[in-house]
Design an enzyme around this catalytic site. Structure first.
Site, PDB file in Angstrom:
ATOM      1  N   GLY A 214      44.625  44.541  46.602  1.00  0.00           N
ATOM      2  CA  GLY A 214      44.432  44.172  45.189  1.00  0.00           C
ATOM      3  C   GLY A 214      43.225  44.880  44.618  1.00  0.00           C
TER       4      GLY A 214
ATOM      5  N   ARG B 225      49.937  48.411  48.449  1.00  0.00           N
ATOM      6  CA  ARG B 225      50.053  47.853  49.795  1.00  0.00           C
ATOM      7  C   ARG B 225      51.186  48.640  50.450  1.00  0.00           C
ATOM      8  NH1 ARG B 225      49.041  43.098  46.379  1.00  0.00           N
ATOM      9  NH2 ARG B 225      47.021  42.281  46.992  1.00  0.00           N
TER      10      ARG B 225
ATOM     11  N   ASP C  72      40.555  42.441  53.834  1.00  0.00           N
ATOM     12  CA  ASP C  72      40.851  42.362  55.270  1.00  0.00           C
ATOM     13  C   ASP C  72      42.018  43.247  55.714  1.00  0.00           C
ATOM     14  OD1 ASP C  72      38.936  40.724  56.269  1.00  0.00           O
ATOM     15  OD2 ASP C  72      40.099  38.866  56.064  1.00  0.00           O
TER      16      ASP C  72
ATOM     17  N   THR D 117      37.210  43.049  46.811  1.00  0.00           N
ATOM     18  CA  THR D 117      38.224  42.058  46.438  1.00  0.00           C
ATOM     19  C   THR D 117      37.544  40.967  45.624  1.00  0.00           C
ATOM     20  OG1 THR D 117      39.509  40.176  47.278  1.00  0.00           O
ATOM     21  CG2 THR D 117      37.973  41.141  48.825  1.00  0.00           C
TER      22      THR D 117
ATOM     23  N   ASP E  98      38.137  37.946  45.578  1.00  0.00           N
ATOM     24  CA  ASP E  98      38.176  36.618  46.208  1.00  0.00           C
ATOM     25  C   ASP E  98      36.915  36.225  46.988  1.00  0.00           C
ATOM     26  OD1 ASP E  98      40.658  36.333  45.186  1.00  0.00           O
ATOM     27  OD2 ASP E  98      41.738  36.438  47.081  1.00  0.00           O
TER      28      ASP E  98
ATOM     29  N   ASP F 102      36.384  36.809  50.093  1.00  0.00           N
ATOM     30  CA  ASP F 102      36.931  36.175  51.300  1.00  0.00           C
ATOM     31  C   ASP F 102      36.768  37.022  52.566  1.00  0.00           C
ATOM     32  OD1 ASP F 102      38.677  38.165  50.597  1.00  0.00           O
ATOM     33  OD2 ASP F 102      40.492  36.966  50.808  1.00  0.00           O
TER      34      ASP F 102
ATOM     35  N   ARG G 243      43.495  32.863  47.070  1.00  0.00           N
ATOM     36  CA  ARG G 243      44.619  32.355  47.864  1.00  0.00           C
ATOM     37  C   ARG G 243      44.142  31.561  49.065  1.00  0.00           C
ATOM     38  NH1 ARG G 243      48.901  36.950  48.348  1.00  0.00           N
ATOM     39  NH2 ARG G 243      46.936  38.007  48.673  1.00  0.00           N
TER      40      ARG G 243
HETATM   41  O1  F6P Z   1      42.741  40.218  44.815  1.00  0.00           O
HETATM   42  C1  F6P Z   1      42.941  39.011  45.460  1.00  0.00           C
HETATM   43  C2  F6P Z   1      44.038  38.265  44.812  1.00  0.00           C
HETATM   44  O2  F6P Z   1      43.724  38.249  43.471  1.00  0.00           O
HETATM   45  C3  F6P Z   1      44.359  36.853  45.256  1.00  0.00           C
HETATM   46  O3  F6P Z   1      43.518  35.872  44.764  1.00  0.00           O
HETATM   47  C4  F6P Z   1      45.777  36.702  44.817  1.00  0.00           C
HETATM   48  O4  F6P Z   1      46.460  35.750  45.538  1.00  0.00           O
HETATM   49  C5  F6P Z   1      46.328  38.052  45.066  1.00  0.00           C
HETATM   50  O5  F6P Z   1      45.251  38.950  44.964  1.00  0.00           O
HETATM   51  C6  F6P Z   1      47.439  38.416  44.179  1.00  0.00           C
HETATM   52  O6  F6P Z   1      47.651  39.790  44.218  1.00  0.00           O
HETATM   53  P1  F6P Z   1      48.935  40.520  43.678  1.00  0.00           P
HETATM   54  O7  F6P Z   1      49.396  39.783  42.485  1.00  0.00           O
HETATM   55  O8  F6P Z   1      48.453  41.898  43.374  1.00  0.00           O
HETATM   56  O9  F6P Z   1      49.931  40.500  44.790  1.00  0.00           O
END
Ligand code: F6P
Length: 324
Positions: A15, A76, A107, A129, A131, A133, A175
């Site tokens: 992301g 991804r 990660d 990121t 998050d 995390d 998440r």
């Molecule tokens: O970048 C992290 C994050 O925003 C999470 O909080 C979220 O669950 C996820 O990415 C969603 O990413 P995408 O919509 O790009 O799959």
């Protein structure tokens, strides 16, 4: 790593996060300052499989430090996540003369960096990121911007909640990590904050609290829910049913991933990008750059991936104490 570092590549993966551009800029400029050639890889690890790379110069990264998103684009990659994919990417790096890669992401991106290092291309990961995390680092690029965006949105929602004597239930991203919810919740004066790290009891933690604070004269309420807790719409309906207070749910979503990075994100990204190049140019790979006790440090990638994230219990307790 024994051979001389001639060329490195930089990619953003997973992301996107505001501040990734500032990190790319720092990597490119720090490398060029050391006479190291830099390739920008487009669309994450995919670019190493499709050959989507561009040679960067000092001006390739002009006018990006203040922009959200990532100029390199991100993705991804399914194909890269196979042994054949990793080998293909490593072979491609060798064909370009690239013997160091900086990977900016979370990660999942670090697992990719560990695999590429294992295939003979030394990599350094930078935590990017929103998050926050990544276990080994107290800070990830994009977190501050995302929180400030969420805060601005909740402040606006609060205006209308106040006008209508309503309860607004706002879902923020995260998440597996409640850091955005926790800090935004504190900063916006939320009555309740729900995070995935803590057991959730809606009756006790939300309904009872709203009823009790209403009895002290409060007429509008903000409940911040981390994405990992979910069920935001149902929570709003349940609150309305149990308290009689009109409730609305808002899911902030990807607005939190965009926008111009804050000063903190730009500075941390610049320092981390610079550190990554220092490592690779000193012959050190297979590392993750991190922020620990306010200092830029680096750790072994596998060690970093095996670390368990520690939730900020102290801040959570403060949040619980002041939200009455
Ligand atoms: O970048 C992290 C994050 O925003 C999470 O909080 C979220 O669950 C996820 O990415 C969603 O990413 P995408 O919509 O790009 O799959």
């Amino acid at each position: 790593m024994s051979q001389k570092l001639n060329s490195i590549a930089v990619l953003t993966s997973g992301g996107d996060a505001p501040g990734m551009n500032a990190a790319v800029r720092a990597v490119v400029r720090s490398a060029i300052n050391k006479n190291i050639q830099v390739y920008g890889v487009r669309r994450g690890y995919n670019g190493l499989l499709t050959g989507e790379v561009v040679q960067m110069n000092l001006r390739s990264v002009s006018d990006i430090i203040h922009r959200g998103g990532t100029m390199l684009c991100t993705a991804r990659s399914e194909e890269y996540n196979t042994p054949a994919g990793v080998k293909k990417a490593a072979d491609y790096c060798r064909s370009l003369g690239v013997n160091g890669v900086v990977v900016i992401g979370g990660d999942g991106s670090f697992r990719g960096a560990r695999d590429l290092s294992g295939a003979g291309i030394p990599c350094v990961g930078i935590p990017g990121t929103i998050d926050n995390d990544i276990a080994c680092s107290e800070y990830t690029i994009g977190f501050d911007t995302a929180m400030n965006t969420a805060l601005e949105m909740v402040d606006k929602i609060r205006d209308t909640a106040q006008s209508h004597d309503r309860c607004s239930v706002v879902e923020v991203m995260g998440r597996r990590c409640g850091d955005i919810a926790l800090q935004t919740g504190i900063a916006c004066g939320a009555t309740a904050i729900l995070v995935p790290e803590k057991p959730v009891d809606i009756d006790k933690m939300v309904v009872e609290k709203i009823i009790n604070t209403k009895a002290t004269g409060k007429r509008h309420f903000i409940v911040v829910v981390a994405e990992g807790v979910g069920h935001t719409e149902e929570i709003a309906k349940y609150i309305e049913e149990k308290t009689g207070i009109e409730s609305r749910a808002t899911i902030l979503g990807h607005v939190q991933r965009g926008g111009s990075p804050t000063l903190r994100d730009r500075v941390v990204a610049s320092a981390m990008g610079h550190h990554a190049v220092e490592l690779l140019s000193s012959g050190i790979g297979d590392r993750v750059v991190a922020l620990q006790e306010g200092k830029i440090v680096d750790l072994d990638i596998t060690e970093a991936l095996n670390m368990k994230r520690v939730f900020d219990e102290e801040l959570y307790n403060i949040a619980m104490d002041v939200s009455i």
